[in-house]
Design a protein around this motif. Structure first.
Motif, PDB file in Angstrom:
ATOM      1  N   SER A  44     -50.244 -37.888  -4.921  1.00  0.00           N
ATOM      2  CA  SER A  44     -49.347 -36.910  -4.295  1.00  0.00           C
ATOM      3  C   SER A  44     -48.054 -37.618  -3.935  1.00  0.00           C
ATOM      4  O   SER A  44     -48.066 -38.598  -3.196  1.00  0.00           O
ATOM      5  N   ILE A  46     -45.340 -37.562  -1.797  1.00  0.00           N
ATOM      6  CA  ILE A  46     -44.925 -36.948  -0.545  1.00  0.00           C
ATOM      7  C   ILE A  46     -44.165 -37.955   0.300  1.00  0.00           C
ATOM      8  O   ILE A  46     -44.197 -39.150   0.029  1.00  0.00           O
ATOM      9  N   GLU A  54     -52.988 -34.946   2.033  1.00  0.00           N
ATOM     10  CA  GLU A  54     -52.479 -35.555   0.802  1.00  0.00           C
ATOM     11  C   GLU A  54     -52.249 -37.052   0.993  1.00  0.00           C
ATOM     12  O   GLU A  54     -52.550 -37.847   0.105  1.00  0.00           O
ATOM     13  N   ASN A  58     -54.181 -40.145  -1.049  1.00  0.00           N
ATOM     14  CA  ASN A  58     -53.496 -41.301  -1.655  1.00  0.00           C
ATOM     15  C   ASN A  58     -54.085 -42.605  -1.134  1.00  0.00           C
ATOM     16  O   ASN A  58     -54.306 -43.551  -1.899  1.00  0.00           O
TER      17      ASN A  58
END
Length: 94
Positions: A44, A46, A54, A58
């Protein structure tokens, strides 16, 4: 270690850098160590204020890949997303 990581992936200020909370830096570092080990379609992308779940995914992926590389693991996913060294959870206040 930070100097080496900065030269290998991208600059961070320290291991307390807020950008580490996404887990992406660790995934990039693992991939730099063994090219192609990270499937970035599973990552992800982000920022540090992004969804906690998320960021946790990770972090779990980074730890899983590090284990696959036979690395010694000093973090749990929560430690990565909180940018908290493992030893801080065991320290006591004076």
């Amino acid at each position: 270690m930070v100097k080496w990581a900065n030269a290998t992936v991208r600059p961070i200020r320290s291991f307390k850098d807020p950008s580490l909370t996404t887990g992406v830096f660790f995934l990039e570092l693992l991939d730099a160590m063994q090219l192609g080990i990270v499937d970035f379609s599973m990552v992800s992308n982000i920022d540090e204020s992004g969804d906690c779940e998320e960021r946790r995914q990770n972090a779990k992926l980074a730890i899983s890949i590090a284990r696959k590389m036979n690395a010694l693991i000093f973090f749990v996913p929560r430690g990565i997303i909180d940018v908290r060294p493992v030893w801080s959870s065991h320290s006591s206040a004076a």
